[in-house]
Write a protein that holds these residues in place. Structure first.
Motif, short mmCIF file in Angstrom:
data_model
loop_
_atom_site.label_atom_id
_atom_site.label_comp_id
_atom_site.label_asym_id
_atom_site.label_seq_id
_atom_site.Cartn_x
_atom_site.Cartn_y
_atom_site.Cartn_z
N GLY A 97 -60.40 -15.60 15.88
CA GLY A 97 -59.73 -16.55 16.76
C GLY A 97 -60.12 -18.00 16.49
O GLY A 97 -59.40 -18.92 16.90
N TYR A 141 -60.42 -13.36 20.89
CA TYR A 141 -59.16 -12.87 21.44
C TYR A 141 -59.36 -12.04 22.70
O TYR A 141 -58.46 -11.92 23.53
CB TYR A 141 -58.43 -12.02 20.39
N ARG A 200 -60.92 -17.33 26.21
CA ARG A 200 -60.50 -18.35 25.25
C ARG A 200 -60.41 -19.70 25.93
O ARG A 200 -59.43 -20.44 25.82
CB ARG A 200 -59.16 -17.97 24.60
N ASP A 226 -57.35 -20.07 14.93
CA ASP A 226 -56.12 -20.40 15.65
C ASP A 226 -55.92 -21.91 15.70
O ASP A 226 -56.87 -22.69 15.72
CB ASP A 226 -56.19 -19.86 17.09
N GLN A 227 -54.66 -22.30 15.72
CA GLN A 227 -54.32 -23.73 15.75
C GLN A 227 -55.00 -24.45 16.91
O GLN A 227 -55.43 -25.60 16.79
CB GLN A 227 -52.81 -23.89 15.84
N SER A 228 -55.12 -23.76 18.03
CA SER A 228 -55.71 -24.39 19.22
C SER A 228 -57.19 -24.72 19.04
O SER A 228 -57.74 -25.53 19.79
CB SER A 228 -55.55 -23.46 20.43
#
Length: 375
Positions: free
Chosen positions: A119, A83, A87, A122-124
C-alpha cells in the motif's frame, strides 16, 4: 565483517536473514519491550536499544553504532499504509518512514534496504515516499520500489512486501532488481513446513517426531553468534517449545472440523490452511497501546484447532530454536510483524555479494537436526 543496523527490528526476522547472508547484526533498535527482549535473547552479540525513533535524533543512532555501518535495514511501522488497516494519512506512524531515511542520511551506510507493505506505493502515499527518498537521493543509487512475495523466495507463506534498496556506487558493486529477483526459489507448502511438529499440549514443550526434511534443514541451520544456547541445545536433543494448547469448545472444534482446507470457517472467519499451498499472510494483531487485539490465527489443515506458536514460526521461516515469548499473544504478534528470515536472507545475500562479503563463509555451522530424529 560487515556490520548491520536493524531499525524497527522487532524480534529479528531481518537480523536473522542478515546473519545467514554473512553479515553481522551489530545494532538493533526496537520500541516494543517484548520484541526487543526476544531480539536480545536470540542475538546475544548484537546491541539492542529500546528506543522510540520518533523521539530520537538521527545523530544519536550514529553514536550508538560507533563505526560507520555497512548496511542499514528496517521495516518502519506500516499500519498507516496497509490495505487491511484504516489507511489514515494522519497516522503519526507514517512519519517513521521518513525517519528511516533521515537516519540513513545521517549515518551514511554503504547500502540500505527498507521493506514495507504494498500500500505504500498507492498514489495517495506518494508524498510520504518521495519526501523520504529525497533525503538520500543525492548520495545513493536507488532501485525502483518493488513488490516481492516471500513465497517466491522459498517461504511457506504468501507475504507481499515493498523493498527499496539503495547503495553508494563509489564503494559497492552494482546491485540490480534483476539480481534480487533471480534469488527466488520454489515456495514451500504448509505440509512441508509443519512436518514433524508435535500436537499442542499443556507443557508447551514437545518431542520432534520428524525433522529431516529440506525445509526444516533450511530453517534450522545455526549461525555463529545467533541463538540462545539453551534453546539450541534443547532442539539438538529433539525438543521444541511454543506448543501451548489453545482451548476450543466442542462446538468450535466441530465447526473447524467441518471446514475444508483452503476455505474460511463461516462463523469465526478463520481460514483453514491448505496442506499443499503456502499459507496466507500471518497477521500480527495489536499491542497494548492499540487495544491488545489478537489477530485471527489460521486453522491447522489436519487438526480442528488454530496453529501453535511453533507452527506459525515454521510457516514464517523461523528456526525451531528461536525464542519468542512465554505467552501465545506476544509470540504470535512478533511472528506476524516480522519479515520472513528466508526472504530476508535471499535478498540480503545479493546485497552482501555487492558489499564484497564472502557469503560462502557466512559462519553457518551446517544443516543441524536433532540427532535422534526419525527420517
Amino acid at each position: 565483517m560487515a556490520n548491520v543496523v536493524d531499525l524497527f527490528a522487532g524480534c529479528g526476522g531481518l537480523s536473522l536473514g542478515a546473519a545467514r547472508a554473512g553479515l553481522h547484526p551489530s545494532l538493533a533498535v526496537e520500541l516494543d519491550n517484548h520484541a526487543s527482549a526476544a531480539h536480545s535473547k536470540n542475538f546475544p552479540q548484537c546491541k539492542t536499544a529500546v528506543l522510540d525513533l520518533s523521539k530520537v535524533e538521527s545523530r544519536d543512532i550514529g553514536s550508538l553504532v560507533g563505526s560507520k555501518p555497512d548496511l542499514v535495514v528496517g521495516g518502519p511501522p506500516c499500519q498507516g499504509f496497509s490495505y487491511i488497516g484504516k489507511r489514515d494519512q494522519n497516522d503519526p506512524r507514517n512519519n517513521l518512514l521518513d525517519k528511516f531515511f533521515e537516519i540513513v542520511a545521517d549515518i551514511k551506510p554503504r547500502a540500505f534496504m527498507m521493506e514495507n507493505v504494498p500500500g505504500l506505493l498507492d498514489q495517495s502515499n506518494q508524498q510520504f515516499l518521495e519526501k523520504a527518498i529525497n533525503r538520500v537521493a543525492d548520495r545513493y543509487t536507488i532501485l525502483a520500489p518493488t513488490v516481492l512475495d516471500a513465497a517466491d523466495f522459498g517461504a511457506a507463506t504468501r507475504r507481499k512486501r515493498v523493498i527499496i534498496v539503495g547503495y553508494d556506487s563509489a564503494s559497492v558493486n552494482r546491485i540490480s532488481l534483476e539480481c534480487i529477483k533471480n534469488a527466488c526459489s520454489p515456495s514451500t507448502t504448509v505440509r512441508e513446513a509443519l512436518a514433524g511438529l508435535p500436537e499442542p499440549n499443556s507443557t508447551d514443550i514437545g518431542k520432534l517426531e520428524l525433522a529431516d526434511t529440506p525445509y526444516v534443514r533450511l530453517i534450522n541451520r545455526t549461525t555463529e553468534s545467533v541463538g540462545c544456547q539453551e534453546k539450541i541445545q534443547a532442539f539438538l536433543n529433539g525438543f521444541v517449545s511454543g506448543l501451548e494448547t489453545t482451548r476450543h469448545t466442542d462446538v468450535v472444534r466441530e465447526r473447524f472440523r467441518g471446514t475444508l482446507p483452503g476455505q474460511t470457517e463461516q462463523t469465526s472467519r478463520f481460514f483453514r490452511l491448505h496442506p499443499d499451498q503456502p499459507a496466507r499472510t500471518l497477521r500480527a494483531g495489536t499491542g497494548a497501546d492499540r487495544g491488545s487485539f489478537q489477530s485471527a490465527r489460521p486453522i491447522h489443515f489436519l487438526s480442528p484447532r488454530v496453529v501453535t506458536v511453533r507452527e506459525a514460526a515454521r510457516i514464517q521461516g523461523f528456526p525451531d530454536w528461536f525464542d519468542f515469548h512465554p505467552t501465545k499473544w506476544h509470540s504470535h504478534r512478533m511472528i506476524g510483524n516480522s519479515v520472513s528470515p528466508i526472504f530476508a536472507e535471499a535478498v540480503l545475500k545479493v546485497l552482501a555479494d555487492a558489499l564484497g562479503i564472502n557469503t560462502e563463509q557466512s559462519r553457518l555451522f551446517g544443516d543441524q537436526i536433532p540427532t535422534d530424529a526419525v527420517a
